[in-house]
Structure formats: structure tokens, C-alpha cells
Design a protein around this motif. Structure first.
Motif, PDB file in Angstrom:
ATOM      1  N   SER A 153    -127.043  -3.427  65.577  1.00  0.00           N
ATOM      2  CA  SER A 153    -125.974  -4.381  65.283  1.00  0.00           C
ATOM      3  C   SER A 153    -125.115  -3.688  64.148  1.00  0.00           C
ATOM      4  O   SER A 153    -123.955  -3.732  64.337  1.00  0.00           O
ATOM      5  CB  SER A 153    -126.840  -5.549  64.377  1.00  0.00           C
ATOM      6  OG  SER A 153    -125.919  -6.379  63.776  1.00  0.00           O
ATOM      7  N   ILE A 154    -125.677  -2.923  63.323  1.00  0.00           N
ATOM      8  CA  ILE A 154    -124.884  -2.201  62.455  1.00  0.00           C
ATOM      9  C   ILE A 154    -123.748  -1.236  63.199  1.00  0.00           C
ATOM     10  O   ILE A 154    -122.411  -0.885  62.795  1.00  0.00           O
ATOM     11  CB  ILE A 154    -125.408  -1.251  61.082  1.00  0.00           C
ATOM     12  CG1 ILE A 154    -126.102  -2.430  60.491  1.00  0.00           C
ATOM     13  CG2 ILE A 154    -124.662  -0.378  60.449  1.00  0.00           C
ATOM     14  CD1 ILE A 154    -127.264  -1.883  59.573  1.00  0.00           C
ATOM     15  N   ASP A 155    -124.093  -0.498  64.199  1.00  0.00           N
ATOM     16  CA  ASP A 155    -123.592   0.471  64.985  1.00  0.00           C
ATOM     17  C   ASP A 155    -122.445  -0.421  65.542  1.00  0.00           C
ATOM     18  O   ASP A 155    -121.199   0.055  65.683  1.00  0.00           O
ATOM     19  CB  ASP A 155    -124.373   1.171  65.989  1.00  0.00           C
ATOM     20  CG  ASP A 155    -125.091   2.089  65.575  1.00  0.00           C
ATOM     21  OD1 ASP A 155    -125.113   2.506  64.557  1.00  0.00           O
ATOM     22  OD2 ASP A 155    -126.112   2.746  66.326  1.00  0.00           O
ATOM     23  N   TYR A 156    -122.863  -1.754  66.182  1.00  0.00           N
ATOM     24  CA  TYR A 156    -121.621  -2.246  66.728  1.00  0.00           C
ATOM     25  C   TYR A 156    -120.522  -2.629  65.770  1.00  0.00           C
ATOM     26  O   TYR A 156    -119.161  -2.514  66.173  1.00  0.00           O
ATOM     27  CB  TYR A 156    -122.018  -3.553  67.527  1.00  0.00           C
ATOM     28  CG  TYR A 156    -122.738  -3.299  68.798  1.00  0.00           C
ATOM     29  CD1 TYR A 156    -123.759  -2.764  69.129  1.00  0.00           C
ATOM     30  CD2 TYR A 156    -121.670  -3.586  69.806  1.00  0.00           C
ATOM     31  CE1 TYR A 156    -124.310  -2.409  70.304  1.00  0.00           C
ATOM     32  CE2 TYR A 156    -122.356  -3.325  71.389  1.00  0.00           C
ATOM     33  CZ  TYR A 156    -123.444  -2.656  71.277  1.00  0.00           C
ATOM     34  OH  TYR A 156    -123.916  -2.593  72.561  1.00  0.00           O
ATOM     35  N   GLN A 157    -120.857  -3.080  64.771  1.00  0.00           N
ATOM     36  CA  GLN A 157    -119.946  -3.431  63.404  1.00  0.00           C
ATOM     37  C   GLN A 157    -119.090  -2.109  63.234  1.00  0.00           C
ATOM     38  O   GLN A 157    -117.896  -2.160  62.726  1.00  0.00           O
ATOM     39  CB  GLN A 157    -120.494  -3.848  62.267  1.00  0.00           C
ATOM     40  CG  GLN A 157    -121.179  -5.311  62.535  1.00  0.00           C
ATOM     41  CD  GLN A 157    -122.138  -5.761  61.468  1.00  0.00           C
ATOM     42  OE1 GLN A 157    -121.625  -5.813  60.359  1.00  0.00           O
ATOM     43  NE2 GLN A 157    -123.438  -5.854  61.796  1.00  0.00           N
ATOM     44  N   ILE A 158    -119.748  -0.780  63.097  1.00  0.00           N
ATOM     45  CA  ILE A 158    -119.090   0.431  62.834  1.00  0.00           C
ATOM     46  C   ILE A 158    -117.771   0.654  63.909  1.00  0.00           C
ATOM     47  O   ILE A 158    -116.748   0.890  63.596  1.00  0.00           O
ATOM     48  CB  ILE A 158    -119.966   1.761  62.891  1.00  0.00           C
ATOM     49  CG1 ILE A 158    -120.949   1.560  61.707  1.00  0.00           C
ATOM     50  CG2 ILE A 158    -119.082   2.825  62.648  1.00  0.00           C
ATOM     51  CD1 ILE A 158    -122.029   2.567  61.477  1.00  0.00           C
ATOM     52  N   VAL A 159    -118.281   0.424  65.306  1.00  0.00           N
ATOM     53  CA  VAL A 159    -117.241   0.767  66.116  1.00  0.00           C
ATOM     54  C   VAL A 159    -116.233  -0.469  66.024  1.00  0.00           C
ATOM     55  O   VAL A 159    -115.091  -0.022  66.177  1.00  0.00           O
ATOM     56  CB  VAL A 159    -117.838   0.435  67.378  1.00  0.00           C
ATOM     57  CG1 VAL A 159    -117.100   0.449  68.754  1.00  0.00           C
ATOM     58  CG2 VAL A 159    -118.897   1.607  67.758  1.00  0.00           C
TER      59      VAL A 159
ATOM     60  N   LYS B  77    -123.943 -10.018  62.934  1.00  0.00           N
ATOM     61  CA  LYS B  77    -124.528  -9.307  61.976  1.00  0.00           C
ATOM     62  C   LYS B  77    -126.266  -9.800  62.247  1.00  0.00           C
ATOM     63  O   LYS B  77    -126.863 -10.294  61.297  1.00  0.00           O
ATOM     64  CB  LYS B  77    -124.268  -9.728  60.583  1.00  0.00           C
ATOM     65  CG  LYS B  77    -122.774  -9.009  60.259  1.00  0.00           C
ATOM     66  CD  LYS B  77    -122.203  -9.439  58.895  1.00  0.00           C
ATOM     67  CE  LYS B  77    -122.992  -8.258  58.066  1.00  0.00           C
ATOM     68  NZ  LYS B  77    -122.146  -6.977  58.090  1.00  0.00           N
ATOM     69  N   TRP B  78    -126.638  -9.460  63.251  1.00  0.00           N
ATOM     70  CA  TRP B  78    -128.052  -9.808  63.612  1.00  0.00           C
ATOM     71  C   TRP B  78    -129.106  -9.281  62.627  1.00  0.00           C
ATOM     72  O   TRP B  78    -130.135  -9.690  62.454  1.00  0.00           O
ATOM     73  CB  TRP B  78    -128.530  -9.153  64.972  1.00  0.00           C
ATOM     74  CG  TRP B  78    -127.680  -9.776  66.093  1.00  0.00           C
ATOM     75  CD1 TRP B  78    -126.674  -9.201  66.741  1.00  0.00           C
ATOM     76  CD2 TRP B  78    -128.045 -11.129  66.637  1.00  0.00           C
ATOM     77  NE1 TRP B  78    -126.236 -10.082  67.680  1.00  0.00           N
ATOM     78  CE2 TRP B  78    -126.896 -11.249  67.751  1.00  0.00           C
ATOM     79  CE3 TRP B  78    -128.686 -12.125  66.460  1.00  0.00           C
ATOM     80  CZ2 TRP B  78    -126.900 -12.352  68.474  1.00  0.00           C
ATOM     81  CZ3 TRP B  78    -128.820 -13.271  67.258  1.00  0.00           C
ATOM     82  CH2 TRP B  78    -127.649 -13.401  68.232  1.00  0.00           C
ATOM     83  N   GLU B  79    -128.699  -8.195  61.714  1.00  0.00           N
ATOM     84  CA  GLU B  79    -129.707  -7.445  60.812  1.00  0.00           C
ATOM     85  C   GLU B  79    -129.803  -8.693  59.631  1.00  0.00           C
ATOM     86  O   GLU B  79    -130.919  -8.576  59.239  1.00  0.00           O
ATOM     87  CB  GLU B  79    -129.074  -6.218  60.219  1.00  0.00           C
ATOM     88  CG  GLU B  79    -127.953  -6.516  59.332  1.00  0.00           C
ATOM     89  CD  GLU B  79    -126.496  -6.319  60.036  1.00  0.00           C
ATOM     90  OE1 GLU B  79    -126.627  -6.645  61.520  1.00  0.00           O
ATOM     91  OE2 GLU B  79    -125.624  -6.290  59.430  1.00  0.00           O
ATOM     92  N   ILE B  80    -129.178  -9.575  59.629  1.00  0.00           N
ATOM     93  CA  ILE B  80    -129.387 -10.405  58.372  1.00  0.00           C
ATOM     94  C   ILE B  80    -130.054 -11.476  58.808  1.00  0.00           C
ATOM     95  O   ILE B  80    -131.329 -11.640  57.892  1.00  0.00           O
ATOM     96  CB  ILE B  80    -127.964 -11.155  58.030  1.00  0.00           C
ATOM     97  CG1 ILE B  80    -127.089 -10.002  57.255  1.00  0.00           C
ATOM     98  CG2 ILE B  80    -128.076 -12.334  57.019  1.00  0.00           C
ATOM     99  CD1 ILE B  80    -125.878 -10.486  56.694  1.00  0.00           C
ATOM    100  N   PRO B  81    -130.364 -12.228  59.951  1.00  0.00           N
ATOM    101  CA  PRO B  81    -131.353 -13.279  60.100  1.00  0.00           C
ATOM    102  C   PRO B  81    -132.744 -12.340  60.411  1.00  0.00           C
ATOM    103  O   PRO B  81    -134.036 -12.847  59.737  1.00  0.00           O
ATOM    104  CB  PRO B  81    -131.089 -13.898  61.549  1.00  0.00           C
ATOM    105  CG  PRO B  81    -129.697 -12.891  62.047  1.00  0.00           C
ATOM    106  CD  PRO B  81    -129.181 -12.350  60.876  1.00  0.00           C
TER     107      PRO B  81
END
Ligand code: PEP
Ligand code: MN
Length: 368
Positions: A282-288, A181-185
């Protein structure tokens, strides 16, 4: 340069990335000294890490050698010149390391940071000391909990505070042990532009083979250093055996990593557009990953339906899914027609998978 001087410069925003390496746990004097000697020989390491008090998720796991291990770390320091960093999880731990004055830096672990009372107690114990503090992210992807822990440590008067990104407990196991979740850091850095953020690729990866790619990603995102688990004999490690590198593996990784040098137009940060793109990636990877998890459940449903002689498509269930998801989308600011299209696509693929599974089972004679 003396390690404490390097640390002060690094917190001030200058110098090379801070590299911390060492075993998950200090297990014996021989183990820490041998690991530290090999790490010092690489010339790549500033601080030697090892946990001496280990908060473990399950009882009965190795919980650290305790205060006596501070003597082993003193030996590491005198024999290698490396700085020392260890985890503190209570005021007693803080007292022990401060009294000893061998430890150059401490970290608060993910489990500790998840509890504001613990952070508060540790902050009080740190008050009036000059020891630099690393704050790992909490287990859950709760940016406010991480932010609050940093604020509590700062409020105690600690001047040198940095954050460590070690990933978040996943709802579904993916390739990594913890979701990056790279968007968090990235968001944390926006909230605290003056606080350095480093990455712990070992706890994100959970597998020694995957550590280098996570470390490179951290440098690509301009994180200011790494904390890497390295053990003289990983397969014999008493904790986190699967994710620890050998000293040779660590040296090979460091050789290959590409560190982005900030230019004058880019003073240590990515530009904003790039940061936003990284968040989207990062969010797209989590969606997949979530879609893959959903398809996995569909397959299990296909098996169940086949064995129980139920048809793949049940109209009331599908209409209910559509209705509830569109309402949920609306509550989240999404156009209902968009959510409808998305659900139809997912549903189509799910039906295709279920039909495939049922046909396979039928042709094997495993269901009627
Ligand atoms: C560790 O660094 O070994 C550790 C226990 O880490 P975390 O708190 O990130 O799980
Ligand atoms: Mn560990």
C-alpha cells in the motif's frame, strides 16, 4: 436466521461476511422499496443501508429525507426481511432510530468521526441502548482519531462495535475518490483484535466500475464484510451517482468475489508477515502516486520556463532542494546519502520530462 441473531453471531466472530447494501440516500419510498426488493432477491444481503440524514461537504446538496424516511425503511423491512442500517450524526438521530426500533444497526460517518465532540455526544445518546454501531474512518488518515472514536463508543457501554474502512481524502486526485491506505485498517485491526473491520468499496472507488476490484482487495485482506452503495437507477441518484451499482451489477460482483476462508492455522487473520507485506504494498503504491504528482508539476514548470525563456536547470534551486531534503530525511531517521541518491534520481527524471516538454513546445512554435 433472524437478522439480529445473525448480527450478534457475526460480532462474536462467527458466520459469513456481513454484507450491507443499499443506496447512498433514501430518496423516496418507491426508490428504497424497489432497491431493497432486488437486493433481497440476490440472497446475498443482510442489511439494507441508506442515509436519511446526509452530512454533505457542500451546502445546497441533497441532505436527506429526514425522520419521515424511517417509515419507508419500516416498509423495506416488512416487505423484504432485510435488516436496516442508517447513519446517525447527532443525539437526535439516535433518539429517533432507537424509539422507532426498526433500525438494527447505525453507522457514524467519516465527517462525524472527524469531530470528537460529535462522537462524544452520540456516544452519550447511545449509552444504555443495545444497538450495534459501525464507526467509519475519519476523512483524514489519522489512526488515533479513528481509534478514539471507537474507544468513545465502547466507553458508552456499546458492546457491538465494528469499523468501516471507506478511504481517506486524497491530497491529489488518483484513480480512486478516496485513498485506500490499506495499512491503516490493518493497523486498526492490530490495535483492536476483537473489533470486526469491514470495507466500503463504494466511497473508496468513487466510480461504479472500480467497486469490484476494491471489494476483492478487502476480502484478500480478510476484512469481515462489505458496505456497498446500490441504487435502483444510479444515474438518477440524488447523491454519489457515479459510484452506485445497479442491483444487477451488485449481484454480478458478489458472484465473482472470492472470499478467503480462514483455516484452522489462520483463525480469521492473515499471518503477520502477510499483513506487513500488504502494508508495504500500500505504501509503495502511494509513493508511485506521489512521484507521478511531482512529475506532473515538473511538466507544468517546463511549460512555464519555456514561455518565460528560463533554462531548465537552475543550480542554486537544485542545491537548495538537495540540502533541505537530506536534512528532512535525517530528521525522519533516513540516511542522508540515501536521500541524496533518491533526489538525484527524481531530479534527473524531472529534467528529462521538462526538456521533453520544452522541445515539444518549441517545435510547435509555442515558445522560443
Ligand atoms: C455514506 O455512506 O453515504 C457516507 C456519507 O459515507 P462517508 O461518511 O463515508 O462519506
Ligand atoms: Mn454515499
Amino acid at each position: 436466521m433472524e437478522v439480529r441473531e445473525f448480527i450478534a453471531d457475526w460480532f462474536a466472530g462467527t458466520g459469513d461476511p456481513l454484507i450491507i447494501a443499499g443506496p447512498c440516500s433514501a430518496e423516496s419510498e418507491a426508490q428504497v422499496v424497489a432497491t431493497a426488493k432486488d437486493l433481497a432477491a440476490t440472497g446475498r444481503v443482510h442489511l439494507f443501508r441508506s442515509g436519511i440524514w446526509k452530512p454533505r461537504s457542500r451546502p445546497g446538496s441533497f441532505s436527506g429525507a429526514g425522520t419521515r424516511a424511517l417509515q419507508w425503511l419500516a416498509k423495506v423491512k416488512s416487505e423484504t426481511g432485510l435488516g436496516i442500517v442508517t447513519e446517525v450524526a447527532s443525539p437526535l438521530h439516535v433518539e429517533a432510530v432507537v424509539k422507532d426500533n426498526i433500525t438494527d444497526m447505525v453507522w457514524l460517518g467519516a465527517r462525524t468521526v472527524s469531530n470528537p465532540f460529535s462522537v462524544e455526544d452520540i456516544a452519550a445518546a447511545l449509552s444504555g441502548t443495545a444497538i450495534p454501531v459501525l464507526v467509519k474512518n475519519p476523512l483524514s488518515p489519522d489512526i488515533d482519531l479513528w481509534t478514539g472514536a471507537i474507544e468513545r463508543i465502547q466507553a458508552a457501554g456499546v458492546k457491538m462495535v465494528a469499523a468501516v474502512h471507506r478511504g481517506f481524502s486524497p491530497f491529489e486526485r488518483t484513480v480512486y475518490r478516496n485513498m485506500p491506505k490499506w495499512e491503516i485498517p490493518i493497523e486498526l485491526r492490530r490495535r483492536f483484535p476483537d473489533i470486526p473491520v469491514i470495507c466500503d468499496p463504494s466511497h473508496i472507488a468513487g466510480d461504479a466500475a472500480l467497486v469490484p476490484e476494491v471489494a476483492q482487495k478487502a476480502f484478500d485482506l480478510n476484512m469481515r464484510g462489505l458496505m456497498v452503495e446500490v441504487h435502483i437507477n444510479p444515474s438518477a441518484a440524488l447523491s454519489d451517482a457515479g459510484q452506485q451499482l445497479t442491483p444487477a451489477g451488485f449481484a454480478a460482483m458478489m458472484e465473482k468475489l472470492i472470499v478467503r476462508k480462514p483455516t484452522t492455522d489462520d483463525p480469521g487473520f492473515l499471518n503477520q508477515l502477510e499483513e506487513l507485506r500488504h502494508q508495504i504494498d500500500s505504501i509503495d503504491y502511494q509513493i508511485v502516486e506521489l512521484i507521478a504528482a511531482r512529475m506532473g508539476v515538473s511538466v507544468r514548470m517546463g511549460e512555464y520556463k519555456c514561455r518565460n525563456n528560463v533554462t531548465v536547470l537552475q543550480m542554486e534551486r537544485w542545491l537548495e532542494i538537495l540540502r533541505t531534503r537530506m536534512a528532512h530525511g535525517k530528521a525522519n531517521g533516513l540516511e542522508p546519502s540515501f536521500v541524496e541518491m533518491l533526489m538525484k534520481l527524481l531530479h534527473q527524471e524531472s529534467i528529462r520530462k521538462q526538456t521533453e516538454v520544452m522541445n515539444n513546445l518549441k517545435s510547435n512554435g509555442e515558445c522560443g
